[in-house]
Motif scaffolding. Structure first.
Motif, mmCIF file in Angstrom:
data_model
loop_
_atom_site.group_PDB
_atom_site.id
_atom_site.type_symbol
_atom_site.label_atom_id
_atom_site.label_comp_id
_atom_site.label_asym_id
_atom_site.label_seq_id
_atom_site.Cartn_x
_atom_site.Cartn_y
_atom_site.Cartn_z
ATOM 1 N N LEU A 20 17.597 66.577 15.652
ATOM 2 C CA LEU A 20 18.555 67.676 15.627
ATOM 3 C C LEU A 20 18.466 68.534 16.886
ATOM 4 C CD1 LEU A 20 18.303 68.810 11.887
ATOM 5 C CD2 LEU A 20 20.235 67.675 13.006
ATOM 6 N N GLU A 21 17.294 68.583 17.510
ATOM 7 C CA GLU A 21 17.140 69.360 18.741
ATOM 8 C C GLU A 21 18.014 68.818 19.868
ATOM 9 O OE1 GLU A 21 13.243 70.785 20.081
ATOM 10 O OE2 GLU A 21 12.410 69.724 18.352
ATOM 11 N N ARG A 22 18.462 67.569 19.728
ATOM 12 C CA ARG A 22 19.243 66.931 20.793
ATOM 13 C C ARG A 22 20.735 66.904 20.483
ATOM 14 N NH1 ARG A 22 15.179 61.717 21.840
ATOM 15 N NH2 ARG A 22 13.246 62.917 21.673
ATOM 16 N N VAL A 23 21.141 67.549 19.393
ATOM 17 C CA VAL A 23 22.544 67.520 18.980
ATOM 18 C C VAL A 23 23.333 68.591 19.730
ATOM 19 C CG1 VAL A 23 24.137 67.867 17.054
ATOM 20 C CG2 VAL A 23 21.997 66.600 16.706
ATOM 21 N N ASP A 24 24.349 68.178 20.460
ATOM 22 C CA ASP A 24 25.216 69.117 21.170
ATOM 23 C C ASP A 24 26.061 69.913 20.178
ATOM 24 O OD1 ASP A 24 24.310 68.186 23.624
ATOM 25 O OD2 ASP A 24 25.864 66.642 23.761
ATOM 26 N N GLY A 25 26.239 71.195 20.454
ATOM 27 C CA GLY A 25 27.108 72.027 19.638
ATOM 28 C C GLY A 25 26.438 72.730 18.483
ATOM 29 N N LEU A 26 25.227 72.329 18.108
ATOM 30 C CA LEU A 26 24.553 72.933 16.960
ATOM 31 C C LEU A 26 24.223 74.398 17.219
ATOM 32 C CD1 LEU A 26 23.304 72.676 14.167
ATOM 33 C CD2 LEU A 26 21.241 71.711 15.231
ATOM 34 N N ALA A 27 23.786 74.721 18.409
ATOM 35 C CA ALA A 27 23.401 76.102 18.725
ATOM 36 C C ALA A 27 24.591 77.040 18.604
ATOM 37 C CB ALA A 27 22.815 76.177 20.132
ATOM 38 N N GLY A 28 25.741 76.614 19.088
ATOM 39 C CA GLY A 28 26.926 77.454 19.006
ATOM 40 C C GLY A 28 27.323 77.744 17.578
ATOM 41 N N VAL A 41 11.795 80.126 22.015
ATOM 42 C CA VAL A 41 10.541 79.439 22.302
ATOM 43 C C VAL A 41 10.800 77.939 22.332
ATOM 44 C CG1 VAL A 41 8.130 79.130 21.634
ATOM 45 C CG2 VAL A 41 9.320 81.267 21.057
ATOM 46 N N SER A 42 10.526 77.309 23.444
ATOM 47 C CA SER A 42 10.658 75.859 23.553
ATOM 48 C C SER A 42 9.691 75.369 24.612
ATOM 49 C CB SER A 42 12.087 75.448 23.930
ATOM 50 O OG SER A 42 12.168 74.044 24.135
ATOM 51 N N LEU A 43 8.717 74.599 24.214
ATOM 52 C CA LEU A 43 7.692 74.154 25.156
ATOM 53 C C LEU A 43 8.303 73.421 26.339
ATOM 54 C CD1 LEU A 43 4.768 73.710 26.011
ATOM 55 C CD2 LEU A 43 4.741 71.647 24.601
ATOM 56 N N SER A 44 9.140 72.421 26.067
ATOM 57 C CA SER A 44 9.721 71.648 27.168
ATOM 58 C C SER A 44 10.984 72.299 27.709
ATOM 59 C CB SER A 44 10.041 70.221 26.714
ATOM 60 O OG SER A 44 11.170 70.201 25.850
ATOM 61 N N GLY A 45 11.744 72.958 26.859
ATOM 62 C CA GLY A 45 12.997 73.571 27.291
ATOM 63 C C GLY A 45 14.020 72.569 27.783
ATOM 64 N N ARG A 46 13.896 71.304 27.391
ATOM 65 C CA ARG A 46 14.763 70.265 27.950
ATOM 66 C C ARG A 46 15.822 69.761 26.976
ATOM 67 N NH1 ARG A 46 11.559 64.590 27.637
ATOM 68 N NH2 ARG A 46 13.021 64.077 29.291
ATOM 69 N N ASN A 47 15.676 70.096 25.695
ATOM 70 C CA ASN A 47 16.605 69.586 24.697
ATOM 71 C C ASN A 47 17.871 70.435 24.609
ATOM 72 O OD1 ASN A 47 15.148 67.279 23.676
ATOM 73 N ND2 ASN A 47 13.692 68.738 22.812
ATOM 74 N N ALA A 48 18.928 69.838 24.062
ATOM 75 C CA ALA A 48 20.226 70.508 23.994
ATOM 76 C C ALA A 48 20.162 71.814 23.212
ATOM 77 C CB ALA A 48 21.260 69.571 23.367
ATOM 78 N N THR A 105 10.046 66.612 34.387
ATOM 79 C CA THR A 105 10.827 65.785 33.466
ATOM 80 C C THR A 105 12.312 66.006 33.710
ATOM 81 O OG1 THR A 105 10.990 67.434 31.689
ATOM 82 C CG2 THR A 105 9.000 66.064 31.730
ATOM 83 N N LYS A 106 13.141 65.246 33.017
ATOM 84 C CA LYS A 106 14.586 65.365 33.127
ATOM 85 C C LYS A 106 15.139 66.076 31.899
ATOM 86 C CE LYS A 106 15.371 61.261 35.995
ATOM 87 N NZ LYS A 106 16.089 59.948 36.093
ATOM 88 N N SER A 107 16.145 66.898 32.117
ATOM 89 C CA SER A 107 16.805 67.597 31.016
ATOM 90 C C SER A 107 17.527 66.593 30.125
ATOM 91 C CB SER A 107 17.806 68.611 31.565
ATOM 92 O OG SER A 107 18.622 69.127 30.530
ATOM 93 N N ARG A 108 17.583 66.914 28.819
ATOM 94 C CA ARG A 108 18.353 66.105 27.886
ATOM 95 C C ARG A 108 19.711 66.742 27.597
ATOM 96 N NH1 ARG A 108 13.122 65.102 24.286
ATOM 97 N NH2 ARG A 108 12.487 63.061 25.056
#
Length: 268
Positions: A110-118, A135-142, A170-173
């Motif tokens: 679910l951390e990688r699902v686009d639109g969920l935050a909105g 708070v996000s350790l990697s800060g790379r997920n959507a 690392t690369k952003s997701r």
């Protein structure tokens, strides 16, 4: 103490004597070293974050904290907490708060699902002038990236608690290619190495002993302390909660929650 897992300083060759564990001792040393680094290197950012939170409290704003997976532990640690600011509310996203969802791997997906935050922000009580700590350790997920982007678009001040090393290694997701740190007003760097494991050991294939929860929770509590200090300097009584396990604690908390009822959402 280095940041890269597997270096010589993190390796151990056996157990200690006298009923002690050398690996346990090395983990304490690693955690203490990280805490010393964030204390010294993030002091200015912690102070700025405390000022931002105090600004919101003084102006009648509200406070929110968000984290997904194990990052949610540090967010939860400052919500409805004895000795904590009563105005800090958890911005919960169903399925990503902890390991209670089944299967546990669904939270990571679910951390990688686009639109969920909105969708979450649109249905939440946040408004312009509030503060959101992400708070996000990697800060790379959507999810954390979009949470920060959308929150700022709504007029919130965003404080990010993350490891800058991930943005460097690392690369952003997220489709934008950006990280949480790129969309924050203030960034607190936890200094955690990519992989979040402080120890290696001969015969153990994977590095182990993560310290991100220890360090991130300390950063959160240090920020709350800085906010409390700033409020006192302005002549404002910090809306702090007391332990319900001390005499008078329930009465104290009842008074605070009544006074700030319109800014406390975890009780409704």
């Amino acid at each position: 103490m280095g940041e890269s897992g597997g270096n010589g300083e993190r390796e151990s060759g056996g157990t200690g004597g006298s009923g002690t564990s050398e690996l346990a001792g090395r983990f304490f040393d690693a955690a203490i070293g990280l805490l010393q680094r964030v204390r010294d290197e993030e002091a200015g950012s912690v102070a700025a974050a405390g000022e931002a939170i105090a600004d919101a409290v003084a102006a009648g704003g509200r406070l929110f904290a968000f984290g997904a997976g194990h990052s949610s532990l540090a967010a939860q640690d400052v919500v409805y907490r004895a000795g904590g600011l009563a105005l800090m509310n958890l911005l919960a996203v169903p399925g990503v708060v902890g390991v209670d969802v089944m299967p546990a791997t669904l939270g990571s997906a679910l951390e990688r699902v686009d639109g969920l935050a909105g969708a979450v922000l649109d249905s939440s009580p946040v408004r312009a002038g509030d503060v959101l700590v992400i708070v996000s350790l990697s800060g790379r997920n959507a999810l954390p990236v979009e949470m920060a982007m959308n929150a700022r678009a709504l007029g919130l001040k965003v404080i990010g608690v993350t490891s800058v090393a991930y943005a460097q290694e690392t690369k952003s997701r997220h489709v934008s290619g950006t990280f949480l740190r790129d969309h924050c007003d203030i960034v607190l760097d936890s200094k955690i190495a990519v992989g979040d494991a402080e120890l290696t050991h001969e015969g153990v294939a994977a590095p182990f002993a993560p310290a991100s929860t220890v360090v991130t929770s300390a950063l959160m509590q240090a920020t709350m302390a800085a906010a409390t200090e700033s409020l006192v300097a302005r002549g404002i009584e910090p809306p702090l909660l007391r332990s319900g396990n001390v005499d008078g604690g329930h009465e104290w908390n009842g008074r605070v929650m009544t006074e700030y009822a319109d800014r406390i959402f975890f009780r409704h």
